[in-house]
Design a protein around this motif. Structure first.
Motif, PDB file in Angstrom:
ATOM      1  N   ALA A  72       0.830  -1.203   0.000  1.00 36.21           N
ATOM      2  CA  ALA A  72       0.000   0.000   0.000  1.00 36.21           C
ATOM      3  C   ALA A  72       0.865   1.254   0.000  1.00 36.21           C
ATOM      4  O   ALA A  72       0.565   2.247  -0.682  1.00 36.21           O
ATOM      5  N   GLY A  73       1.953   1.206   0.760  1.00 39.77           N
ATOM      6  CA  GLY A  73       2.864   2.342   0.794  1.00 39.77           C
ATOM      7  C   GLY A  73       3.547   2.567  -0.544  1.00 39.77           C
ATOM      8  O   GLY A  73       3.708   3.706  -0.991  1.00 39.77           O
ATOM      9  N   GLU A  74       3.933   1.478  -1.190  1.00 37.84           N
ATOM     10  CA  GLU A  74       4.572   1.591  -2.504  1.00 37.84           C
ATOM     11  C   GLU A  74       3.632   2.206  -3.533  1.00 37.84           C
ATOM     12  O   GLU A  74       4.068   2.963  -4.416  1.00 37.84           O
ATOM     13  N   LEU A  75       2.342   1.901  -3.426  1.00 31.59           N
ATOM     14  CA  LEU A  75       1.367   2.447  -4.366  1.00 31.59           C
ATOM     15  C   LEU A  75       1.038   3.903  -4.057  1.00 31.59           C
ATOM     16  O   LEU A  75       0.571   4.638  -4.927  1.00 31.59           O
ATOM     17  N   GLY A  76       1.294   4.341  -2.820  1.00 31.57           N
ATOM     18  CA  GLY A  76       1.025   5.728  -2.454  1.00 31.57           C
ATOM     19  C   GLY A  76      -0.379   5.981  -1.945  1.00 31.57           C
ATOM     20  O   GLY A  76      -0.887   7.098  -2.075  1.00 31.57           O
ATOM     21  N   VAL A  77      -1.016   4.956  -1.339  1.00 28.28           N
ATOM     22  CA  VAL A  77      -2.385   5.138  -0.841  1.00 28.28           C
ATOM     23  C   VAL A  77      -2.438   5.294   0.674  1.00 28.28           C
ATOM     24  O   VAL A  77      -3.520   5.329   1.256  1.00 28.28           O
ATOM     25  N   LEU A  78      -1.277   5.399   1.321  1.00 31.03           N
ATOM     26  CA  LEU A  78      -1.231   5.648   2.764  1.00 31.03           C
ATOM     27  C   LEU A  78      -0.840   7.103   3.013  1.00 31.03           C
ATOM     28  O   LEU A  78      -0.030   7.668   2.275  1.00 31.03           O
ATOM     29  N   ALA A 123       3.990   6.725   5.627  1.00 29.37           N
ATOM     30  CA  ALA A 123       3.487   6.819   4.252  1.00 29.37           C
ATOM     31  C   ALA A 123       3.995   5.665   3.387  1.00 29.37           C
ATOM     32  O   ALA A 123       3.297   5.207   2.481  1.00 29.37           O
ATOM     33  N   ARG A 124       5.185   5.180   3.679  1.00 21.09           N
ATOM     34  CA  ARG A 124       5.752   4.059   2.920  1.00 21.09           C
ATOM     35  C   ARG A 124       5.216   2.708   3.397  1.00 21.09           C
ATOM     36  O   ARG A 124       5.506   1.674   2.798  1.00 21.09           O
ATOM     37  N   GLY A 125       4.457   2.707   4.485  1.00 17.49           N
ATOM     38  CA  GLY A 125       3.933   1.462   5.030  1.00 17.49           C
ATOM     39  C   GLY A 125       4.953   0.685   5.828  1.00 17.49           C
ATOM     40  O   GLY A 125       4.716  -0.462   6.219  1.00 17.49           O
ATOM     41  N   GLU A 126       6.089   1.298   6.093  1.00 18.07           N
ATOM     42  CA  GLU A 126       7.147   0.631   6.851  1.00 18.07           C
ATOM     43  C   GLU A 126       6.895   0.694   8.343  1.00 18.07           C
ATOM     44  O   GLU A 126       7.461  -0.103   9.107  1.00 18.07           O
ATOM     45  N   CYS A 127       6.072   1.641   8.764  1.00 16.83           N
ATOM     46  CA  CYS A 127       5.781   1.841  10.179  1.00 16.83           C
ATOM     47  C   CYS A 127       4.271   2.004  10.337  1.00 16.83           C
ATOM     48  O   CYS A 127       3.712   3.041   9.975  1.00 16.83           O
ATOM     49  N   VAL A 128       3.601   0.977  10.850  1.00 18.60           N
ATOM     50  CA  VAL A 128       2.157   1.023  11.059  1.00 18.60           C
ATOM     51  C   VAL A 128       1.864   1.791  12.341  1.00 18.60           C
ATOM     52  O   VAL A 128       2.535   1.592  13.363  1.00 18.60           O
ATOM     53  N   GLY A 129       0.882   2.673  12.297  1.00 18.42           N
ATOM     54  CA  GLY A 129       0.566   3.503  13.440  1.00 18.42           C
ATOM     55  C   GLY A 129      -0.623   3.006  14.243  1.00 18.42           C
ATOM     56  O   GLY A 129      -1.595   2.493  13.690  1.00 18.42           O
ATOM     57  N   ALA A 130      -0.534   3.154  15.566  1.00 20.59           N
ATOM     58  CA  ALA A 130      -1.642   2.829  16.467  1.00 20.59           C
ATOM     59  C   ALA A 130      -1.694   3.895  17.551  1.00 20.59           C
ATOM     60  O   ALA A 130      -0.677   4.540  17.848  1.00 20.59           O
ATOM     61  N   ILE A 131      -2.862   4.071  18.132  1.00 23.10           N
ATOM     62  CA  ILE A 131      -2.988   4.987  19.260  1.00 23.10           C
ATOM     63  C   ILE A 131      -3.607   4.247  20.426  1.00 23.10           C
ATOM     64  O   ILE A 131      -4.636   3.583  20.280  1.00 23.10           O
TER      65      ILE A 131
END
Length: 382
Positions: A50-56, A118-126
């Motif tokens: 998803a990050g590679e495609l640019g949708v994050l 944005a690259r999808g290398e680091c998924v975010g949570a809160i």
């Protein structure tokens, strides 16, 4: 003539972006959805694609590694997943975390985390919710105290979306319990090689089976003082409150997309399924039910589109965002329930989209602030 649910805020560029998102979901997410539901998460590889495609992080400025779009780009992603019943990637939570960094983080924090997200290398949570504190954030028990050049965090969190795969977690903790809301701060915790941080287990939910939801433990986790979001103590509650319209509007977007997806799946089914020698779609009860469903979805679409346009223009207030979250999620549950009824026994099977949508819909009235809290927010403005 078919019912037109097209968003009023679309343009040619967004249409091209929507087509790209749809291709990604159909080619990369749909084929692995069943396995993800069994496993309880989609895995990191899908986030990377998803990050590679640019949708994050599509509405984060390019200067911080984002797509440089606006709220509508995020809405497109949520809609395309919502109408297909795809829940494994909580891009909504990921984007909310990105906006905490963008709206409240220091420049160093923005440049450190946003490009990787944005690259999808680091998924975010809160991490807000605790076993004894849900919608009442002032009731949290997680503590953080200053110890030299570090903060030490101790406590536990539950029902954390993206918690299992998260590379960064924003942890809501009390730095001064005597100050109430002014004693709450948000801390940035990098989960890799983090002593004291534990993910206990994936939670067994009745819906959202492909989405990783976990319990997190912070046993005297030490983070540098630079990991205090925004660099000032006591700002956490106000940071959380300021971004609620973003979260609640995205929930509304997902709700209306699910309604439209459920309607289309049901329409297709009743046209093919026969009973007493004729298609279900030929019975008056079926046609009248579909008319009610289509009308409710159309009304929801009009309300959500107005809120999306207001958000993009910087005019959406907290009360209206609470209204759209309240109304659309209640309507979603009603619509999906009516659709499932038209499927009969097949609707109760997980192999059918409508059955999964039914189980997934129920949480919409709880997270992002329970609908009872939405009513309280609205009532206070009367």
């Amino acid at each position: 003539m078919s019912i037109d649910f097209s968003p009023s805020w679309m343009d040619d560029d967004l249409a091209m972006y929507r087509a790209s998102v749809a291709r990604f979901l159909v080619q990369e997410m749909v084929p692995g959805d069943e396995e993800a539901r069994k496993r309880g998460h989609v895995g990191h590889a899908l986030w990377h694609k998803a990050g590679e495609l640019g949708v994050l992080c599509s509405d984060i400025p390019e200067a911080y590694g984002g797509g440089g779009g606006d709220f509508r780009h995020e809405a497109v992603m949520v809609e395309e997943m919502g109408k297909r019943g795809l829940t494994g990637m909580s891009t909504t939570v990921h984007s909310i975390v990105a906006h905490y960094f963008y709206n409240h983080g220091t420049e160093e924090q923005k440049h450190r985390y946003l490009p990787a997200m944005a690259r999808g290398e680091c998924v975010g949570a809160i991490a807000m919710t605790e076993p004894a504190a849900g919608s009442d954030l002032q009731g949290i028990r997680t503590r953080a105290h200053r110890a030299g050049d570090d903060y030490v965090i101790h406590g536990s969190k539950t029902f954390i979306s993206n918690g299992y795969l998260a590379g960064v977690v924003l942890v809501v903790a009390k730095t001064d319990p005597s100050q109430g809301a002014r004693g709450i701060s948000i801390f940035i915790v990098d989960t890799k090689d983090c002593p004291g941080f534990r993910v206990s287990r994936l939670l067994d939910k009745i819906g959202l089976k492909a989405q990783d939801t976990a319990e997190l433990f912070f046993d005297d986790v030490r983070v540098p003082v630079d990991n205090l979001l925004g660099g000032r103590e006591g700002q956490g509650f106000f940071q959380l409150m300021s971004d609620l319209p973003y979260e609640r509007t995205l929930i509304g977007v997902g709700a209306v997309a699910a309604m439209e997806g459920a309607y289309q799946a049901t329409l297709d089914y009743v046209r093919e399924r026969k009973a007493f020698g004729q298609a279900l779609a030929e019975f008056q009860n079926t046609r009248f039910k579909l008319a009610e469903i289509a009308t409710r979805a159309k009304v929801a679409r009009a309300f959500v589109d107005r809120c999306v346009e207001s958000f993009v223009a910087g005019r959406l207030d907290t009360v209206t965002a609470s209204m759209v979250k309240l109304w659309t999620t209640e309507a979603q549950c009603q619509v999906v329930d009516e659709c499932l009824q038209l499927f009969g026994g097949y609707g109760y099977m997980n192999e059918y989209l409508i059955g999964r949508m039914y189980a997934d819909a129920r949480i919409q009235r709880i997270y992002g602030g329970a609908n009872e809290i939405m009513k309280e927010v609205i009532a206070r403005a009367l």
